[in-house]
Design an enzyme around this catalytic site. Structure first.
Site, PDB file in Angstrom:
ATOM      1  N   ASP A 125       4.572  -1.329  11.164  1.00 21.32           N
ATOM      2  CA  ASP A 125       4.099   0.006  10.823  1.00 21.32           C
ATOM      3  C   ASP A 125       3.565   0.611  12.108  1.00 21.32           C
ATOM      4  OD1 ASP A 125       3.193   1.664   8.156  1.00 21.32           O
ATOM      5  OD2 ASP A 125       1.991   2.082   9.946  1.00 21.32           O
ATOM      6  N   ASP A 181       0.803  -1.230   0.000  1.00 19.17           N
ATOM      7  CA  ASP A 181       0.000   0.000   0.000  1.00 19.17           C
ATOM      8  C   ASP A 181       0.836   1.280   0.000  1.00 19.17           C
ATOM      9  OD1 ASP A 181       1.076  -0.306   2.509  1.00 19.17           O
ATOM     10  OD2 ASP A 181      -0.788  -0.123   3.617  1.00 19.17           O
ATOM     11  N   HIS A 182       2.097   1.188   0.390  1.00 25.81           N
ATOM     12  CA  HIS A 182       2.900   2.412   0.510  1.00 25.81           C
ATOM     13  C   HIS A 182       3.441   2.875  -0.828  1.00 25.81           C
ATOM     14  CE1 HIS A 182       2.558   1.913   4.774  1.00 25.81           C
ATOM     15  NE2 HIS A 182       3.350   2.931   5.024  1.00 25.81           N
ATOM     16  N   ARG A 188       9.940   2.497  10.833  1.00 25.16           N
ATOM     17  CA  ARG A 188      10.909   2.028   9.823  1.00 25.16           C
ATOM     18  C   ARG A 188      12.252   1.691  10.459  1.00 25.16           C
ATOM     19  NH1 ARG A 188      10.533   7.935   7.055  1.00 25.16           N
ATOM     20  NH2 ARG A 188       8.392   7.254   7.250  1.00 25.16           N
ATOM     21  N   SER A 200       7.543   7.009  12.623  1.00 23.66           N
ATOM     22  CA  SER A 200       7.477   5.725  11.920  1.00 23.66           C
ATOM     23  C   SER A 200       8.241   4.600  12.627  1.00 23.66           C
ATOM     24  CB  SER A 200       8.054   5.945  10.527  1.00 23.66           C
ATOM     25  OG  SER A 200       8.603   4.764  10.018  1.00 23.66           O
ATOM     26  N   ARG A 244       0.258  12.800  10.389  1.00 24.49           N
ATOM     27  CA  ARG A 244       1.584  13.394  10.638  1.00 24.49           C
ATOM     28  C   ARG A 244       1.786  14.622   9.760  1.00 24.49           C
ATOM     29  NH1 ARG A 244       4.519   7.545  11.136  1.00 24.49           N
ATOM     30  NH2 ARG A 244       4.046   7.368  13.348  1.00 24.49           N
TER      31      ARG A 244
HETATM   32  C1  MIC Z   1       4.641   6.277   8.135  1.00 22.32           C
HETATM   33  O1  MIC Z   1       3.475   6.637   8.268  1.00 22.32           O
HETATM   34  O2  MIC Z   1       5.602   6.983   8.456  1.00 22.32           O
HETATM   35  C2  MIC Z   1       4.905   4.901   7.579  1.00 22.32           C
HETATM   36  C3  MIC Z   1       5.497   5.074   6.240  1.00 22.32           C
HETATM   37  O3  MIC Z   1       3.687   4.203   7.435  1.00 22.32           O
HETATM   38  C4  MIC Z   1       5.827   4.171   8.541  1.00 22.32           C
HETATM   39  C5  MIC Z   1       6.347   2.902   8.050  1.00 22.32           C
HETATM   40  C6  MIC Z   1       7.468   3.047   7.073  1.00 22.32           C
HETATM   41  O4  MIC Z   1       8.319   3.913   7.227  1.00 22.32           O
HETATM   42  O5  MIC Z   1       7.498   2.240   6.148  1.00 22.32           O
HETATM   43  C7  MIC Z   1       5.252   3.922   9.930  1.00 22.32           C
HETATM   44  O6  MIC Z   1       4.395   4.670  10.352  1.00 22.32           O
HETATM   45  O7  MIC Z   1       5.725   3.034  10.636  1.00 22.32           O
HETATM   46 FE1  SF4 Z   2       0.327   4.801   5.174  1.00 25.93          FE
HETATM   47 FE2  SF4 Z   2       1.764   5.472   7.320  1.00 25.93          FE
HETATM   48 FE3  SF4 Z   2       0.272   7.270   6.034  1.00 25.93          FE
HETATM   49 FE4  SF4 Z   2      -0.902   5.381   7.412  1.00 25.93          FE
HETATM   50  S1  SF4 Z   2       0.414   6.996   8.235  1.00 25.93           S
HETATM   51  S2  SF4 Z   2      -1.483   6.077   5.371  1.00 25.93           S
HETATM   52  S3  SF4 Z   2       0.444   3.642   7.076  1.00 25.93           S
HETATM   53  S4  SF4 Z   2       2.049   6.211   5.237  1.00 25.93           S
END
Ligand code: MIC
Ligand code: SF4
Length: 639
Positions: free
Chosen positions: A119, A64-65, A537, A535, A379
């Site tokens: 995630d 999905d990313h 990550r 995140s 965010r």
């Molecule tokens: C995000 O919202 O920052 C992400 C991308 O979903 C991350 C995961 C990632 O960095 O792949 C998260 O929230 O953990």
């Molecule tokens: Fe995707 Fe992270 Fe954004 Fe949620 S906060 S929509 S998991 S990138």
């Protein structure tokens, strides 16, 4: 013994340790989830552990990313994920099926279960009464291999909801109100458990909006009870058999109680650049807006998009802005189409994107330079939108829709009477975009497909007793993993390639970081409070480790990032006296004696000659993992 929802679920899952706040407990994990951006690493690590099939009740892999597929890299990653899922008995949700947390809530999440996901917004499933936590991919790999997940037994904060939300106010305003009160730091080790009469007035997707963005407080997770409303939701999804009643006992006690009267909440907004920077929309005034983005795992449910469609019906968006909509799942789109809501959105001028994370993670739709973007996301960290000087505001779907009509930040109550929307009694259930696990025998025959972008995992040496080197960078408070390891359309395709992605570490903060780390032979990172928020990550630990970062010395850490540092053999240390932060500068030559990590450590600043006392919160097992050079070599020995 009387119990809270948290206590009830945890007591059924504790394998080791005592339920005493702050003490480490090992939890049995029922389910896991991954998404593509963290998934490739998680599955490479799972493969390296060397287990024949997953050991959880079930696990799900989502894409999905990164769905842009600008070249072979991304397409190769998807194929790797699909083949690995087939090989090891994992459900695979294909690209286009939706955002992991939304689809998990609709089709998989079970009340009373434990879930970890690679995630940070995995707590979305807390909306259905599942104890769900974000973690690094390696912890997910270990859980799939049957290992328990360790957390500090949480402090249980009860959030008592009374009253009922007024028209034009929705779940997003509730979580923004929570963030206004508790902010983004100081909540490590807490669980926010919602209770009280007001809970009954919120649907499961509403609750999930709240638990989703609870992540921004830095807590371990957020959770709602599983009650009749939960049963209705599961029934509408055709899976009533997954329901069980989990409510707090009458005399359950919480470590702390926060009371929120839903009737008193007004439309709220988080101002740039922190989700904790919350005000009433009315107090901020009519800020001119260039872009409105609706969607993300916080606000992309059918309820949210039906509301937006109802507000936009027969209206046009302002000619001065763009409106994008990313639906949370194909099920949501299906209903929008059959109810006519989709046509309202299109006719009003919305640009409807894929059912994916999209602009939330900087995959397109970056605002203009210096632009203002109003988003229903969770965010608004600086630069995350893809435009460094953009100003991102976080709001509810109602406020976003009203803003899209007027062209400036608008309190939706200004639009007059609120529309009424009806939710279907039964959702359109169609799981043809979910590939089911194969039987064990057949699965063994599956060949895993690895494109050229999927590089082998780097391996690291055990950590020695004395660490020496220079301070590569000194940063302030609230540094996010988006600062450490940015995402977006340019960098996300490199998630399976550590040598390449490591060139972008701290890119927006200090473009010379990579060169410095290379020429100085690695070194240290020094930071302030809440280092590593955001995140999950693990690339924010793995890539610095690859560049030779030995220890991170800060005033305090965010939970998931702290675990990721340990997992990859970077020693996480804090100042005994936070004021000592001022006694270190970038470029200083440091020597840190960590010994066997059973006690505190001391740091000698060779440049100034000063000695500074350091602390850590590492358990004996964490110390063992660090000394082994990270969790992967350690787990291989222990499984
Ligand atoms: C995000 O919202 O920052 C992400 C991308 O979903 C991350 C995961 C990632 O960095 O792949 C998260 O929230 O953990
Ligand atoms: Fe995707 Fe992270 Fe954004 Fe949620 S906060 S929509 S998991 S990138």
């Amino acid at each position: 013994m009387a119990g809270t929802v948290t206590e009830k679920i945890l007591s059924r899952h504790i394998l080791e340790g005592e339920p005493v706040t702050g003490q480490e407990v090992a939890l049995r994990i029922d389910n896991t989830l991954t998404q593509d951006a963290t998934g490739t690493m998680a599955y490479l690590q799972f493969e390296a552990i060397g287990i024949d099939r997953i050991k959880t009740q079930f696990s799900v892999s989502f894409v999905d990313h990164n769905t842009l597929q600008t070249d072979f890299k991304n397409a190769d990653d998807h194929l790797y994920l699909q083949s690995v899922a087939k090989r090891y008995g994992i459900y695979f949700s294909r690209p286009g099926n939706g955002i992991c947390h939304q689809v998990f809530l609709e089709r998989f999440a079970r009340p009373g279960n434990t879930l970890i996901g690679s995630d940070s917004h995995t707590p979305t499933a807390g909306g259905i009464g599942c104890f769900a936590m974000g973690s690094g991919g390696l912890d997910v790999a270990c859980a799939m291999a049957g290992a328990p997940f360790r957390i500090k037994y949480p402090k249980i904060v009860g959030i008592k909801l009374t009253g009922r939300l007024n028209d034009w106010v929705s779940a997003k305003d509730v979580i923004l109100e929570v963030l206004r009160r508790v902010d983004v730091k100081g909540n490590v080790g807490k669980v926010f458990e919602y209770f009280g009469e007001g809970v009954k007035t919120l649907s499961v997707p509403d609750r999930a909006t709240i638990t989703n963005m609870g992540t921004e407080t830095g807590c371990t997770t957020s959770i709602f009870p599983s009650d009749e409303i939960t049963r209705e939701f599961l029934k509408a999804q055709g899976r009533e058999e997954d329901w069980q009643l989990i409510i707090p006992d009458e005399d359950a006690t919480y470590d702390e109680i926060i009371e929120i009267n839903l009737s008193g909440i007004e439309p709220m907004v988080a101002l740039p650049h922190s989700p904790g920077n919350v005000r009433r929309v009315r107090d901020v005034g009519p800020v001119r807006v260039d872009q409105v983005c609706i969607g993300s795992c916080t606000n992309s449910s059918l309820r949210d998009l039906m509301m937006v469609a109802a507000i936009l019906e027969g209206r046009s968006i302002s000619e001065d802005l763009h409106l994008t909509i990313s639906p949370g799942s194909r099920q949501v789109v299906d209903h929008l189409v059959s109810s006519g809501g989709y046509a309202n959105l299109v006719r009003a001028g919305a640009r409807i994107l894929e059912n994916s994370c999209g602009p939330c993670i900087g995959m397109g739709s970056a605002p203009r330079s210096g632009g203002v973007s109003v988003r229903t996301f969770n965010r608004n960290f600086e630069g995350r939108s893809g435009t460094k000087d953009a100003m991102v505001y976080l709001v509810s779907p109602e406020t976003a829709a009203a803003t899209a009509i007027n062209g400036y930040l608008t309190d939706p109550r200004d639009l007059g009477e609120a529309p009424k929307i009806m939710m279907p009694e039964k959702f359109q259930v169609n799981d043809n975009m979910i590939i089911k696990p194969l039987p064990e025998e057949e699965a063994r025959e599956v060949e895993i497909v690895r494109g050229p972008n999927i590089k082998p995992l780097p391996s690291f040496e055990p950590v020695g007793d004395v660490l020496a080197g220079k301070v590569l960078i000194k940063v302030g408070d609230n540094i996010t993993t988006d600062h450490i390891m940015p995402a977006g359309a340019k960098i996300l395709p490199l998630r399976s390639n550590i040598p390449e992605i490591s060139k972008h570490v701290f890119e927006a903060v200090d473009p010379s970081f990579y060169e410095k780390a290379r020429s100085w032979g690695g070194g240290f990172i020094v930071g302030g409070e809440n280092y590593g928020q955001g995140s999950s990550r693990e690339h924010a630990a793995l890539a610095p480790k690859y560049l030779g970062v030995k220890a991170v010395v800060v005033k305090s850490f965010a939970r998931i990032h702290l675990a990721n540092l340990i997992n990859f053999g970077i020693v996480p240390l804090t100042f005994r006296n936070p004021g000592d932060y001022d006694r270190i500068s970038e470029g200083d030559e440091l020597e840190i004696t960590i010994g066997d990590l059973s006690g505190g450590c001391s740091l000698t600043n060779r440049t100034t000659g000063e000695v500074i006392e350091l602390e850590h919160t590492l358990s004996a097992m964490d110390a063992e993992i660090l000394k082994a050079g990270g969790k992967l070599p350690w787990i291989k020995k222990h499984i």
